[in-house]
Design a protein around this motif. Sequence first.
Motif, PDB file in Angstrom:
ATOM      1  N   LYS A  85       0.836  -1.204   0.000  1.00 62.70           N
ATOM      2  CA  LYS A  85       0.000   0.000   0.000  1.00 62.70           C
ATOM      3  C   LYS A  85       0.872   1.256   0.000  1.00 62.70           C
ATOM      4  O   LYS A  85       0.594   2.213  -0.735  1.00 62.70           O
ATOM      5  CB  LYS A  85      -0.947  -0.009   1.202  1.00 62.70           C
ATOM      6  N   ALA A  86       1.908   1.266   0.822  1.00 67.26           N
ATOM      7  CA  ALA A  86       2.797   2.424   0.894  1.00 67.26           C
ATOM      8  C   ALA A  86       3.502   2.665  -0.440  1.00 67.26           C
ATOM      9  O   ALA A  86       3.649   3.815  -0.886  1.00 67.26           O
ATOM     10  CB  ALA A  86       3.822   2.225   2.010  1.00 67.26           C
ATOM     11  N   GLU A  87       3.913   1.586  -1.093  1.00 71.06           N
ATOM     12  CA  GLU A  87       4.599   1.714  -2.390  1.00 71.06           C
ATOM     13  C   GLU A  87       3.658   2.291  -3.450  1.00 71.06           C
ATOM     14  O   GLU A  87       4.043   3.176  -4.220  1.00 71.06           O
ATOM     15  CB  GLU A  87       5.115   0.341  -2.839  1.00 71.06           C
ATOM     16  N   ILE A  88       2.440   1.821  -3.472  1.00 70.70           N
ATOM     17  CA  ILE A  88       1.480   2.290  -4.470  1.00 70.70           C
ATOM     18  C   ILE A  88       1.107   3.750  -4.234  1.00 70.70           C
ATOM     19  O   ILE A  88       1.054   4.559  -5.172  1.00 70.70           O
ATOM     20  CB  ILE A  88       0.232   1.385  -4.472  1.00 70.70           C
ATOM     21  N   VAL A  89       0.864   4.126  -2.987  1.00 73.78           N
ATOM     22  CA  VAL A  89       0.537   5.516  -2.680  1.00 73.78           C
ATOM     23  C   VAL A  89       1.695   6.439  -3.058  1.00 73.78           C
ATOM     24  O   VAL A  89       1.475   7.534  -3.597  1.00 73.78           O
ATOM     25  CB  VAL A  89       0.185   5.663  -1.183  1.00 73.78           C
ATOM     26  N   HIS A 112      -7.678  20.244  -3.040  1.00 68.13           N
ATOM     27  CA  HIS A 112      -7.074  19.653  -4.227  1.00 68.13           C
ATOM     28  C   HIS A 112      -7.346  18.148  -4.272  1.00 68.13           C
ATOM     29  O   HIS A 112      -7.766  17.548  -3.277  1.00 68.13           O
ATOM     30  CB  HIS A 112      -5.569  19.917  -4.238  1.00 68.13           C
ATOM     31  N   ARG A 113      -7.121  17.572  -5.429  1.00 70.92           N
ATOM     32  CA  ARG A 113      -7.323  16.133  -5.604  1.00 70.92           C
ATOM     33  C   ARG A 113      -6.458  15.363  -4.610  1.00 70.92           C
ATOM     34  O   ARG A 113      -5.287  15.673  -4.410  1.00 70.92           O
ATOM     35  CB  ARG A 113      -7.002  15.725  -7.046  1.00 70.92           C
ATOM     36  N   ILE A 114      -7.052  14.332  -4.001  1.00 67.12           N
ATOM     37  CA  ILE A 114      -6.378  13.559  -2.958  1.00 67.12           C
ATOM     38  C   ILE A 114      -5.790  12.277  -3.550  1.00 67.12           C
ATOM     39  O   ILE A 114      -6.517  11.475  -4.152  1.00 67.12           O
ATOM     40  CB  ILE A 114      -7.356  13.203  -1.823  1.00 67.12           C
ATOM     41  N   TYR A 115      -4.482  12.089  -3.375  1.00 69.98           N
ATOM     42  CA  TYR A 115      -3.797  10.901  -3.885  1.00 69.98           C
ATOM     43  C   TYR A 115      -3.311   9.969  -2.773  1.00 69.98           C
ATOM     44  O   TYR A 115      -3.032   8.802  -3.028  1.00 69.98           O
ATOM     45  CB  TYR A 115      -2.609  11.322  -4.755  1.00 69.98           C
ATOM     46  N   ASP A 116      -3.200  10.482  -1.567  1.00 72.77           N
ATOM     47  CA  ASP A 116      -2.699   9.693  -0.439  1.00 72.77           C
ATOM     48  C   ASP A 116      -3.878   8.968   0.212  1.00 72.77           C
ATOM     49  O   ASP A 116      -4.430   9.409   1.222  1.00 72.77           O
ATOM     50  CB  ASP A 116      -2.001  10.616   0.570  1.00 72.77           C
ATOM     51  N   ARG A 117      -4.268   7.813  -0.378  1.00 71.63           N
ATOM     52  CA  ARG A 117      -5.462   7.083   0.074  1.00 71.63           C
ATOM     53  C   ARG A 117      -5.151   5.571   0.176  1.00 71.63           C
ATOM     54  O   ARG A 117      -5.686   4.762  -0.589  1.00 71.63           O
ATOM     55  CB  ARG A 117      -6.629   7.337  -0.876  1.00 71.63           C
ATOM     56  N   PRO A 118      -4.321   5.184   1.134  1.00 73.34           N
ATOM     57  CA  PRO A 118      -3.938   3.769   1.260  1.00 73.34           C
ATOM     58  C   PRO A 118      -5.099   2.855   1.610  1.00 73.34           C
ATOM     59  O   PRO A 118      -5.014   1.635   1.418  1.00 73.34           O
ATOM     60  CB  PRO A 118      -2.891   3.790   2.380  1.00 73.34           C
ATOM     61  N   THR A 167      -5.905   1.814  -7.503  1.00 77.28           N
ATOM     62  CA  THR A 167      -6.191   2.721  -6.403  1.00 77.28           C
ATOM     63  C   THR A 167      -6.961   3.904  -6.946  1.00 77.28           C
ATOM     64  O   THR A 167      -7.021   4.116  -8.156  1.00 77.28           O
ATOM     65  CB  THR A 167      -4.897   3.165  -5.704  1.00 77.28           C
ATOM     66  N   VAL A 168      -7.573   4.666  -6.061  1.00 74.15           N
ATOM     67  CA  VAL A 168      -8.502   5.709  -6.489  1.00 74.15           C
ATOM     68  C   VAL A 168      -8.089   7.063  -5.910  1.00 74.15           C
ATOM     69  O   VAL A 168      -7.927   7.201  -4.696  1.00 74.15           O
ATOM     70  CB  VAL A 168      -9.947   5.369  -6.043  1.00 74.15           C
ATOM     71  N   SER A 169      -7.924   8.052  -6.783  1.00 73.68           N
ATOM     72  CA  SER A 169      -7.768   9.432  -6.337  1.00 73.68           C
ATOM     73  C   SER A 169      -9.140  10.097  -6.417  1.00 73.68           C
ATOM     74  O   SER A 169     -10.003   9.659  -7.187  1.00 73.68           O
ATOM     75  CB  SER A 169      -6.778  10.190  -7.227  1.00 73.68           C
ATOM     76  N   THR A 170      -9.348  11.142  -5.641  1.00 76.11           N
ATOM     77  CA  THR A 170     -10.642  11.822  -5.725  1.00 76.11           C
ATOM     78  C   THR A 170     -10.498  13.319  -5.479  1.00 76.11           C
ATOM     79  O   THR A 170      -9.559  13.777  -4.819  1.00 76.11           O
ATOM     80  CB  THR A 170     -11.665  11.226  -4.741  1.00 76.11           C
ATOM     81  N   PHE A 179     -18.071   6.038   8.447  1.00 77.45           N
ATOM     82  CA  PHE A 179     -17.800   6.228   7.031  1.00 77.45           C
ATOM     83  C   PHE A 179     -17.034   5.076   6.394  1.00 77.45           C
ATOM     84  O   PHE A 179     -16.163   4.461   7.016  1.00 77.45           O
ATOM     85  CB  PHE A 179     -17.035   7.534   6.814  1.00 77.45           C
ATOM     86  N   ALA A 180     -17.349   4.851   5.129  1.00 76.77           N
ATOM     87  CA  ALA A 180     -16.687   3.805   4.355  1.00 76.77           C
ATOM     88  C   ALA A 180     -15.203   4.118   4.165  1.00 76.77           C
ATOM     89  O   ALA A 180     -14.351   3.231   4.254  1.00 76.77           O
ATOM     90  CB  ALA A 180     -17.370   3.652   2.993  1.00 76.77           C
ATOM     91  N   VAL A 181     -14.901   5.366   3.876  1.00 78.56           N
ATOM     92  CA  VAL A 181     -13.516   5.827   3.743  1.00 78.56           C
ATOM     93  C   VAL A 181     -13.363   7.092   4.589  1.00 78.56           C
ATOM     94  O   VAL A 181     -14.220   7.978   4.543  1.00 78.56           O
ATOM     95  CB  VAL A 181     -13.126   6.092   2.270  1.00 78.56           C
ATOM     96  N   PRO A 182     -12.303   7.200   5.374  1.00 82.66           N
ATOM     97  CA  PRO A 182     -12.199   8.253   6.384  1.00 82.66           C
ATOM     98  C   PRO A 182     -12.134   9.672   5.838  1.00 82.66           C
ATOM     99  O   PRO A 182     -12.574  10.607   6.527  1.00 82.66           O
ATOM    100  CB  PRO A 182     -10.920   7.895   7.147  1.00 82.66           C
ATOM    101  N   ASP A 183     -11.608   9.874   4.623  1.00 81.88           N
ATOM    102  CA  ASP A 183     -11.459  11.255   4.159  1.00 81.88           C
ATOM    103  C   ASP A 183     -12.777  11.882   3.725  1.00 81.88           C
ATOM    104  O   ASP A 183     -12.845  13.084   3.481  1.00 81.88           O
ATOM    105  CB  ASP A 183     -10.394  11.383   3.063  1.00 81.88           C
ATOM    106  N   HIS A 184     -13.856  11.095   3.663  1.00 82.51           N
ATOM    107  CA  HIS A 184     -15.151  11.692   3.326  1.00 82.51           C
ATOM    108  C   HIS A 184     -15.640  12.625   4.442  1.00 82.51           C
ATOM    109  O   HIS A 184     -16.232  13.674   4.158  1.00 82.51           O
ATOM    110  CB  HIS A 184     -16.191  10.609   3.040  1.00 82.51           C
TER     111      HIS A 184
END
Length: 212
Positions: A15-19, A128-134, A156-159, A197-202
Amino acid sequence: MDIIKDHMLTDPALKAEIVARCVAGKFGDEPSHAVHSLGSVTLPDGTQRRVHLRHAADAVLLDDHGQVALITRIHNPGRGKLAVPGGFIDEVDGKPESSRTAALREANEETGISPDLLVQAEVSQIGHRIYDRPFDIRSAWNNLPGTDIRVGEFFTVSTLGFRVKLTGDLREIPLQAADDAGDVQVYEIASLRREQFAVPDHLDMILAAAKG
Protein backbone atom coordinates in the motif's frame (compact mmCIF):
# COMPACT_ATOMS: atom_id res chain seq x y z
CA MET A 1 -0.63 -14.69 4.59
CA ASP A 2 -3.48 -13.41 2.40
CA ILE A 3 -2.74 -9.84 1.28
CA ILE A 4 -6.25 -9.28 -0.12
CA LYS A 5 -9.53 -9.30 1.80
CA ASP A 6 -12.89 -8.59 0.17
CA HIS A 7 -11.08 -7.35 -2.95
CA MET A 8 -9.11 -4.78 -0.90
CA LEU A 9 -5.31 -4.77 -0.59
CA THR A 10 -4.25 -5.20 3.05
CA ASP A 11 -0.43 -5.48 2.84
CA PRO A 12 1.04 -2.28 4.43
CA ALA A 13 4.29 -2.29 2.42
CA LEU A 14 2.53 -2.67 -0.92
CA LYS A 15 0.00 0.00 0.00
CA ALA A 16 2.80 2.42 0.89
CA GLU A 17 4.60 1.71 -2.39
CA ILE A 18 1.48 2.29 -4.47
CA VAL A 19 0.54 5.52 -2.68
CA ALA A 20 4.09 6.82 -3.15
CA ARG A 21 3.77 6.26 -6.91
CA CYS A 22 0.43 8.10 -6.95
CA VAL A 23 1.87 11.14 -5.20
CA ALA A 24 5.08 11.14 -7.25
CA GLY A 25 3.12 11.09 -10.51
CA LYS A 26 1.90 14.68 -9.99
CA PHE A 27 -1.25 14.07 -12.03
CA GLY A 28 -2.93 17.25 -10.79
CA ASP A 29 -6.52 18.16 -10.00
CA GLU A 30 -7.70 17.46 -13.57
CA PRO A 31 -5.80 14.38 -14.82
CA SER A 32 -5.23 13.97 -18.56
CA HIS A 33 -6.81 10.49 -18.52
CA ALA A 34 -9.44 8.73 -16.42
CA VAL A 35 -6.94 5.94 -15.62
CA HIS A 36 -3.13 6.01 -15.39
CA SER A 37 -0.70 3.11 -15.23
CA LEU A 38 1.52 2.85 -12.16
CA GLY A 39 3.59 -0.04 -13.48
CA SER A 40 3.79 -3.32 -11.56
CA VAL A 41 4.47 -4.39 -7.99
CA THR A 42 6.09 -7.57 -6.67
CA LEU A 43 3.90 -9.62 -4.35
CA PRO A 44 5.31 -11.51 -1.33
CA ASP A 45 5.29 -14.73 -3.37
CA GLY A 46 7.49 -13.12 -6.04
CA THR A 47 4.82 -12.70 -8.71
CA GLN A 48 4.21 -9.40 -10.48
CA ARG A 49 0.89 -7.60 -10.66
CA ARG A 50 -0.03 -4.50 -12.65
CA VAL A 51 -1.22 -1.41 -10.78
CA HIS A 52 -3.45 1.41 -12.01
CA LEU A 53 -4.60 4.79 -10.71
CA ARG A 54 -8.27 5.50 -11.37
CA HIS A 55 -9.61 9.02 -10.88
CA ALA A 56 -12.94 9.87 -9.25
CA ALA A 57 -14.93 12.86 -7.98
CA ASP A 58 -17.27 13.35 -5.01
CA ALA A 59 -20.17 15.70 -4.26
CA VAL A 60 -20.88 17.04 -0.77
CA LEU A 61 -24.57 18.01 -0.88
CA LEU A 62 -25.22 20.65 1.82
CA ASP A 63 -28.22 22.79 2.78
CA ASP A 64 -29.00 25.86 4.89
CA HIS A 65 -29.56 23.82 8.06
CA GLY A 66 -26.19 22.16 8.71
CA GLN A 67 -27.23 18.95 6.95
CA VAL A 68 -25.64 16.71 4.32
CA ALA A 69 -27.02 13.98 2.05
CA LEU A 70 -25.12 10.69 2.35
CA ILE A 71 -25.45 7.31 0.69
CA THR A 72 -24.90 3.84 2.09
CA ARG A 73 -22.36 1.96 -0.03
CA ILE A 74 -23.24 -1.43 -1.50
CA HIS A 75 -19.65 -2.22 -2.54
CA ASN A 76 -16.25 -2.16 -0.85
CA PRO A 77 -14.46 -0.20 0.42
CA GLY A 78 -16.78 0.13 3.40
CA ARG A 79 -19.77 -1.81 2.16
CA GLY A 80 -22.77 -0.90 4.34
CA LYS A 81 -21.22 2.32 5.64
CA LEU A 82 -21.83 5.97 4.83
CA ALA A 83 -20.22 7.90 1.97
CA VAL A 84 -20.70 11.09 0.03
CA PRO A 85 -22.09 10.42 -3.46
CA GLY A 86 -19.35 10.08 -6.04
CA GLY A 87 -17.68 7.83 -8.54
CA PHE A 88 -15.23 7.38 -11.37
CA ILE A 89 -14.52 9.94 -14.07
CA ASP A 90 -15.73 8.75 -17.47
CA GLU A 91 -13.60 9.01 -20.58
CA VAL A 92 -15.12 9.56 -24.02
CA ASP A 93 -13.08 9.52 -27.24
CA GLY A 94 -9.87 9.63 -25.24
CA LYS A 95 -10.85 12.68 -23.17
CA PRO A 96 -11.95 12.55 -19.51
CA GLU A 97 -14.95 14.52 -18.31
CA SER A 98 -14.16 17.28 -15.85
CA SER A 99 -14.12 16.40 -12.16
CA ARG A 100 -17.00 18.81 -11.55
CA THR A 101 -19.11 17.16 -14.25
CA ALA A 102 -18.36 13.71 -12.82
CA ALA A 103 -19.24 14.80 -9.27
CA LEU A 104 -22.60 16.28 -10.26
CA ARG A 105 -23.42 13.33 -12.53
CA GLU A 106 -22.71 10.88 -9.72
CA ALA A 107 -24.77 12.96 -7.27
CA ASN A 108 -27.75 12.65 -9.59
CA GLU A 109 -27.19 8.94 -10.28
CA GLU A 110 -26.71 7.89 -6.65
CA THR A 111 -29.17 10.17 -4.82
CA GLY A 112 -31.77 10.89 -7.50
CA ILE A 113 -31.50 14.62 -6.83
CA SER A 114 -32.95 16.67 -9.67
CA PRO A 115 -30.44 17.97 -12.26
CA ASP A 116 -32.38 21.25 -12.16
CA LEU A 117 -31.49 21.66 -8.47
CA LEU A 118 -27.86 20.87 -9.18
CA VAL A 119 -27.76 23.55 -11.89
CA GLN A 120 -29.05 26.10 -9.37
CA ALA A 121 -26.65 25.03 -6.60
CA GLU A 122 -23.51 26.89 -5.57
CA VAL A 123 -20.68 24.54 -6.58
CA SER A 124 -17.03 24.95 -5.57
CA GLN A 125 -13.96 22.74 -5.41
CA ILE A 126 -12.81 21.49 -2.01
CA GLY A 127 -9.03 21.81 -1.79
CA HIS A 128 -7.07 19.65 -4.23
CA ARG A 129 -7.32 16.13 -5.60
CA ILE A 130 -6.38 13.56 -2.96
CA TYR A 131 -3.80 10.90 -3.89
CA ASP A 132 -2.70 9.69 -0.44
CA ARG A 133 -5.46 7.08 0.07
CA PRO A 134 -3.94 3.77 1.26
CA PHE A 135 -7.37 2.62 2.50
CA ASP A 136 -8.73 2.47 -1.08
CA ILE A 137 -6.55 0.09 -3.09
CA ARG A 138 -8.61 -2.60 -4.75
CA SER A 139 -8.07 -5.89 -6.56
CA ALA A 140 -10.24 -5.78 -9.69
CA TRP A 141 -13.11 -8.28 -9.41
CA ASN A 142 -13.51 -8.39 -13.21
CA ASN A 143 -12.27 -6.71 -16.37
CA LEU A 144 -13.42 -3.16 -15.68
CA PRO A 145 -15.43 -1.75 -18.61
CA GLY A 146 -13.98 1.27 -20.38
CA THR A 147 -10.49 0.70 -18.93
CA ASP A 148 -7.52 -1.60 -19.45
CA ILE A 149 -7.79 -2.82 -15.83
CA ARG A 150 -8.07 -6.61 -15.86
CA VAL A 151 -9.39 -9.01 -13.25
CA GLY A 152 -6.97 -9.47 -10.35
CA GLU A 153 -4.94 -6.34 -11.08
CA PHE A 154 -4.68 -3.60 -8.48
CA PHE A 155 -6.15 -0.15 -8.83
CA THR A 156 -6.19 2.72 -6.40
CA VAL A 157 -8.50 5.71 -6.49
CA SER A 158 -7.77 9.43 -6.34
CA THR A 159 -10.64 11.82 -5.72
CA LEU A 160 -11.54 15.50 -5.83
CA GLY A 161 -14.46 16.78 -3.75
CA PHE A 162 -16.96 19.51 -4.60
CA ARG A 163 -19.12 21.56 -2.24
CA VAL A 164 -22.66 21.59 -3.62
CA LYS A 165 -24.65 24.14 -1.59
CA LEU A 166 -28.43 23.88 -2.01
CA THR A 167 -31.00 26.35 -0.69
CA GLY A 168 -33.69 25.22 1.70
CA ASP A 169 -33.90 21.95 3.63
CA LEU A 170 -32.47 18.71 2.17
CA ARG A 171 -35.14 16.75 4.03
CA GLU A 172 -37.76 18.39 1.82
CA ILE A 173 -35.98 17.44 -1.42
CA PRO A 174 -36.99 14.13 -3.06
CA LEU A 175 -34.06 11.68 -2.97
CA GLN A 176 -33.91 8.09 -4.22
CA ALA A 177 -30.87 5.82 -3.91
CA ALA A 178 -29.65 4.11 -7.08
CA ASP A 179 -26.50 2.93 -8.88
CA ASP A 180 -23.82 2.17 -6.21
CA ALA A 181 -26.00 3.45 -3.34
CA GLY A 182 -28.10 1.13 -1.21
CA ASP A 183 -29.76 4.01 0.61
CA VAL A 184 -29.66 7.80 0.84
CA GLN A 185 -30.45 9.80 3.96
CA VAL A 186 -29.98 13.33 5.28
CA TYR A 187 -27.78 13.74 8.38
CA GLU A 188 -26.86 16.59 10.70
CA ILE A 189 -23.19 17.27 10.11
CA ALA A 190 -22.53 17.86 13.81
CA SER A 191 -23.70 14.32 14.62
CA LEU A 192 -21.37 12.49 12.22
CA ARG A 193 -18.48 10.30 13.45
CA ARG A 194 -15.48 8.99 11.49
CA GLU A 195 -16.25 5.33 12.22
CA GLN A 196 -19.57 5.66 10.35
CA PHE A 197 -17.80 6.23 7.03
CA ALA A 198 -16.69 3.80 4.36
CA VAL A 199 -13.52 5.83 3.74
CA PRO A 200 -12.20 8.25 6.38
CA ASP A 201 -11.46 11.25 4.16
CA HIS A 202 -15.15 11.69 3.33
CA LEU A 203 -15.77 13.18 6.77
CA ASP A 204 -12.82 15.54 6.28
CA MET A 205 -14.35 16.56 2.95
CA ILE A 206 -17.73 17.27 4.58
CA LEU A 207 -16.21 19.34 7.39
CA ALA A 208 -14.15 21.36 4.92
CA ALA A 209 -17.23 21.97 2.76
CA ALA A 210 -19.29 23.05 5.77
CA LYS A 211 -16.74 25.76 6.56
CA GLY A 212 -17.40 27.20 3.11
